[in-house]
Motif scaffolding. Sequence first.
Motif, PDB file in Angstrom:
ATOM      1  N   UNK A  16     -18.997 -75.417  23.593  1.00  0.00           N
ATOM      2  CA  UNK A  16     -19.530 -75.953  22.336  1.00  0.00           C
ATOM      3  C   UNK A  16     -20.970 -76.420  22.513  1.00  0.00           C
ATOM      4  N   UNK A  17     -21.231 -77.113  23.609  1.00  0.00           N
ATOM      5  CA  UNK A  17     -22.580 -77.588  23.893  1.00  0.00           C
ATOM      6  C   UNK A  17     -23.543 -76.417  24.045  1.00  0.00           C
ATOM      7  N   UNK A  18     -23.127 -75.389  24.770  1.00  0.00           N
ATOM      8  CA  UNK A  18     -23.995 -74.233  25.018  1.00  0.00           C
ATOM      9  C   UNK A  18     -24.317 -73.456  23.746  1.00  0.00           C
ATOM     10  N   UNK A  19     -23.341 -73.280  22.863  1.00  0.00           N
ATOM     11  CA  UNK A  19     -23.641 -72.493  21.658  1.00  0.00           C
ATOM     12  C   UNK A  19     -24.468 -73.287  20.649  1.00  0.00           C
ATOM     13  N   UNK A  23     -33.351 -73.442  20.602  1.00  0.00           N
ATOM     14  CA  UNK A  23     -34.678 -74.036  20.806  1.00  0.00           C
ATOM     15  C   UNK A  23     -35.593 -73.586  19.677  1.00  0.00           C
ATOM     16  N   UNK A  24     -36.018 -74.542  18.873  1.00  0.00           N
ATOM     17  CA  UNK A  24     -36.910 -74.242  17.763  1.00  0.00           C
ATOM     18  C   UNK A  24     -38.356 -74.454  18.176  1.00  0.00           C
ATOM     19  N   UNK A  25     -39.230 -73.699  17.536  1.00  0.00           N
ATOM     20  CA  UNK A  25     -40.666 -73.868  17.761  1.00  0.00           C
ATOM     21  C   UNK A  25     -41.182 -74.965  16.835  1.00  0.00           C
ATOM     22  N   UNK A  26     -42.344 -75.460  17.118  1.00  0.00           N
ATOM     23  CA  UNK A  26     -42.954 -76.517  16.318  1.00  0.00           C
ATOM     24  C   UNK A  26     -43.065 -76.086  14.855  1.00  0.00           C
ATOM     25  N   UNK A  27     -42.638 -76.962  13.952  1.00  0.00           N
ATOM     26  CA  UNK A  27     -42.730 -76.693  12.519  1.00  0.00           C
ATOM     27  C   UNK A  27     -41.549 -75.950  11.931  1.00  0.00           C
ATOM     28  N   UNK A  28     -40.658 -75.421  12.777  1.00  0.00           N
ATOM     29  CA  UNK A  28     -39.482 -74.715  12.272  1.00  0.00           C
ATOM     30  C   UNK A  28     -38.393 -75.716  11.900  1.00  0.00           C
ATOM     31  N   UNK A  48     -27.560 -69.835  13.006  1.00  0.00           N
ATOM     32  CA  UNK A  48     -28.416 -70.730  12.235  1.00  0.00           C
ATOM     33  C   UNK A  48     -29.435 -69.897  11.468  1.00  0.00           C
ATOM     34  N   UNK A  49     -29.860 -70.424  10.336  1.00  0.00           N
ATOM     35  CA  UNK A  49     -30.986 -69.853   9.601  1.00  0.00           C
ATOM     36  C   UNK A  49     -32.141 -70.821   9.766  1.00  0.00           C
ATOM     37  N   UNK A  50     -33.268 -70.293  10.164  1.00  0.00           N
ATOM     38  CA  UNK A  50     -34.440 -71.110  10.464  1.00  0.00           C
ATOM     39  C   UNK A  50     -35.593 -70.667   9.575  1.00  0.00           C
ATOM     40  N   UNK A  51     -36.236 -71.658   8.956  1.00  0.00           N
ATOM     41  CA  UNK A  51     -37.428 -71.361   8.162  1.00  0.00           C
ATOM     42  C   UNK A  51     -38.654 -71.762   8.970  1.00  0.00           C
ATOM     43  N   UNK A  60     -30.602 -66.954  14.016  1.00  0.00           N
ATOM     44  CA  UNK A  60     -30.412 -66.998  15.461  1.00  0.00           C
ATOM     45  C   UNK A  60     -28.916 -67.136  15.721  1.00  0.00           C
ATOM     46  N   UNK A  61     -28.466 -66.520  16.788  1.00  0.00           N
ATOM     47  CA  UNK A  61     -27.042 -66.402  17.087  1.00  0.00           C
ATOM     48  C   UNK A  61     -26.816 -66.758  18.550  1.00  0.00           C
ATOM     49  N   UNK A  62     -25.782 -67.550  18.797  1.00  0.00           N
ATOM     50  CA  UNK A  62     -25.345 -67.852  20.169  1.00  0.00           C
ATOM     51  C   UNK A  62     -23.823 -67.775  20.199  1.00  0.00           C
ATOM     52  N   UNK A  63     -23.311 -67.051  21.195  1.00  0.00           N
ATOM     53  CA  UNK A  63     -21.867 -66.891  21.333  1.00  0.00           C
ATOM     54  C   UNK A  63     -21.493 -66.929  22.808  1.00  0.00           C
ATOM     55  N   UNK A  64     -20.401 -67.630  23.085  1.00  0.00           N
ATOM     56  CA  UNK A  64     -19.873 -67.642  24.447  1.00  0.00           C
ATOM     57  C   UNK A  64     -19.089 -66.362  24.649  1.00  0.00           C
TER      58      UNK A  64
END
Length: 168
Positions: A16-19, A23-28, A48-51, A60-64
């Motif tokens: 759960x922690x890993x997914x 890491x977002x960039x500045x302003x996202x 996640x959807x990031x603007x 962005x997608x993360x899956x174990x």
Amino acid sequence: MERISNDIQALMNEAKTEIENFRLKSGEKIIAYFSELPTIKGFPYKIILVEQPDGIIYSAFRQWDTAYNLLQWTLGIYNLDRLKIINDEKILSTTDTALLREQFSLLEQIQLPESISDEKAIILDGSEWKFGISLADKNVDYTWKASTEDINLLVPVIELMRKQYFED
């Protein structure tokens, strides 16, 4: 020193922690998220959807990779520092971005439910679902195992997010 455990709950907590580790960039900013945390045989993931500051939206997608790790750890001894995590990012198409903005606009105009969790349902062993959205005047977070019909309000956004990574 690596963290080794035979506790399946410790393994699930680490997954759960890993997914969650985007890491977002500045302003996202994250404008929506959706995750499924299934039982141990499943593949926990989060989208996640990031603007970005320029208005571009990406997912962005993360899956174990549960199958890969559990094939390695057949003795029930888990290396909590060596979870295989699948990562991906995709810029939303102009069509998907327009659809998303339209759905956000519709959701901003209605009173969203406080909860979509069906408290009368009995789920013995199932996934835990999470969805959150950041609208102009409100932020909402939902968690459920069985949902009420109110989930239909959110389905267009959830489907848009899932279609980026899953072929149904």
